[in-house]
Motif scaffolding. Structure first.
Motif, PDB file in Angstrom:
ATOM      1  N   LYS A  62      15.696  -2.636   7.195  1.00  0.00           N
ATOM      2  CA  LYS A  62      15.284  -2.189   5.858  1.00  0.00           C
ATOM      3  C   LYS A  62      13.944  -2.811   5.476  1.00  0.00           C
ATOM      4  O   LYS A  62      13.077  -2.137   4.925  1.00  0.00           O
ATOM      5  CB  LYS A  62      16.342  -2.559   4.818  1.00  0.00           C
ATOM      6  N   ASP A  63      13.789  -4.104   5.759  1.00  0.00           N
ATOM      7  CA  ASP A  63      12.513  -4.775   5.481  1.00  0.00           C
ATOM      8  C   ASP A  63      11.374  -4.117   6.247  1.00  0.00           C
ATOM      9  O   ASP A  63      10.294  -3.883   5.703  1.00  0.00           O
ATOM     10  CB  ASP A  63      12.570  -6.254   5.873  1.00  0.00           C
ATOM     11  N   ALA A  64      11.616  -3.815   7.521  1.00  0.00           N
ATOM     12  CA  ALA A  64      10.582  -3.182   8.343  1.00  0.00           C
ATOM     13  C   ALA A  64      10.229  -1.804   7.785  1.00  0.00           C
ATOM     14  O   ALA A  64       9.050  -1.434   7.734  1.00  0.00           O
ATOM     15  CB  ALA A  64      11.058  -3.067   9.785  1.00  0.00           C
ATOM     16  N   GLY A  65      11.226  -1.051   7.367  1.00  0.00           N
ATOM     17  CA  GLY A  65      10.975   0.264   6.783  1.00  0.00           C
ATOM     18  C   GLY A  65      10.147   0.178   5.519  1.00  0.00           C
ATOM     19  O   GLY A  65       9.242   0.983   5.286  1.00  0.00           O
ATOM     20  N   GLU A  66      10.448  -0.810   4.683  1.00  0.00           N
ATOM     21  CA  GLU A  66       9.670  -1.001   3.454  1.00  0.00           C
ATOM     22  C   GLU A  66       8.225  -1.356   3.779  1.00  0.00           C
ATOM     23  O   GLU A  66       7.295  -0.894   3.116  1.00  0.00           O
ATOM     24  CB  GLU A  66      10.300  -2.092   2.593  1.00  0.00           C
ATOM     25  N   LYS A  67       8.021  -2.178   4.797  1.00  0.00           N
ATOM     26  CA  LYS A  67       6.664  -2.561   5.169  1.00  0.00           C
ATOM     27  C   LYS A  67       5.881  -1.361   5.695  1.00  0.00           C
ATOM     28  O   LYS A  67       4.678  -1.231   5.420  1.00  0.00           O
ATOM     29  CB  LYS A  67       6.695  -3.676   6.211  1.00  0.00           C
ATOM     30  N   VAL A  68       6.547  -0.475   6.435  1.00  0.00           N
ATOM     31  CA  VAL A  68       5.877   0.733   6.929  1.00  0.00           C
ATOM     32  C   VAL A  68       5.485   1.619   5.750  1.00  0.00           C
ATOM     33  O   VAL A  68       4.370   2.141   5.695  1.00  0.00           O
ATOM     34  CB  VAL A  68       6.780   1.494   7.918  1.00  0.00           C
ATOM     35  N   LYS A  69       6.405   1.780   4.800  1.00  0.00           N
ATOM     36  CA  LYS A  69       6.080   2.577   3.619  1.00  0.00           C
ATOM     37  C   LYS A  69       4.892   1.982   2.868  1.00  0.00           C
ATOM     38  O   LYS A  69       4.014   2.713   2.419  1.00  0.00           O
ATOM     39  CB  LYS A  69       7.285   2.670   2.675  1.00  0.00           C
ATOM     40  N   ASP A  70       4.872   0.671   2.742  1.00  0.00           N
ATOM     41  CA  ASP A  70       3.756   0.008   2.055  1.00  0.00           C
ATOM     42  C   ASP A  70       2.440   0.204   2.796  1.00  0.00           C
ATOM     43  O   ASP A  70       1.385   0.334   2.173  1.00  0.00           O
ATOM     44  CB  ASP A  70       4.027  -1.483   1.898  1.00  0.00           C
ATOM     45  N   ALA A  71       2.493   0.231   4.120  1.00  0.00           N
ATOM     46  CA  ALA A  71       1.271   0.393   4.915  1.00  0.00           C
ATOM     47  C   ALA A  71       0.640   1.766   4.684  1.00  0.00           C
ATOM     48  O   ALA A  71      -0.582   1.901   4.725  1.00  0.00           O
ATOM     49  CB  ALA A  71       1.570   0.200   6.391  1.00  0.00           C
ATOM     50  N   PHE A  72       1.459   2.773   4.432  1.00  0.00           N
ATOM     51  CA  PHE A  72       0.937   4.122   4.245  1.00  0.00           C
ATOM     52  C   PHE A  72       0.751   4.498   2.783  1.00  0.00           C
ATOM     53  O   PHE A  72       0.270   5.580   2.473  1.00  0.00           O
ATOM     54  CB  PHE A  72       1.842   5.147   4.926  1.00  0.00           C
ATOM     55  N   ARG A  73       1.104   3.612   1.894  1.00  0.00           N
ATOM     56  CA  ARG A  73       0.927   3.858   0.468  1.00  0.00           C
ATOM     57  C   ARG A  73      -0.553   3.673   0.126  1.00  0.00           C
ATOM     58  O   ARG A  73      -1.170   2.692   0.535  1.00  0.00           O
ATOM     59  CB  ARG A  73       1.772   2.868  -0.322  1.00  0.00           C
ATOM     60  N   PRO A  74      -1.137   4.608  -0.595  1.00  0.00           N
ATOM     61  CA  PRO A  74      -2.553   4.456  -0.938  1.00  0.00           C
ATOM     62  C   PRO A  74      -2.767   3.238  -1.834  1.00  0.00           C
ATOM     63  O   PRO A  74      -1.976   2.955  -2.715  1.00  0.00           O
ATOM     64  CB  PRO A  74      -2.903   5.745  -1.683  1.00  0.00           C
ATOM     65  N   ARG A  75      -3.823   2.553  -1.564  1.00  0.00           N
ATOM     66  CA  ARG A  75      -4.159   1.353  -2.341  1.00  0.00           C
ATOM     67  C   ARG A  75      -5.028   1.757  -3.525  1.00  0.00           C
ATOM     68  O   ARG A  75      -5.870   2.642  -3.430  1.00  0.00           O
ATOM     69  CB  ARG A  75      -4.927   0.371  -1.480  1.00  0.00           C
TER      70      ARG A  75
END
Length: 63
Positions: free
Chosen positions: A45-58
């Protein structure tokens, strides 16, 4: 990753570690395996959240 998700995953990880320890202490291989599975699920779950954060526009700061 939101703070709530992070806290929830940490709680799940601790709960899994507790199950694993109790299973080992009581010689219950099923409970021990369930605890390890809970910990792995929390890490995924942590890894999935980090992937989502990586693709979230800044957001850019305005100077």
């Amino acid at each position: 990753m939101s703070g709530t998700d992070k806290a929830r995953n940490k709680i799940d990880r601790v709960r899994g570690k507790l199950k694993e320890t109790i299973g080992r202490a009581t010689s219950d291989p099923d409970l021990e395996a369930q605890g390890r599975a809970d910990q792995r699920a929390s890490h995924l779950k942590d890894a999935g959240e980090k992937v989502k954060d990586a693709f979230r526009p800044r957001r850019r700061r305005q100077p």
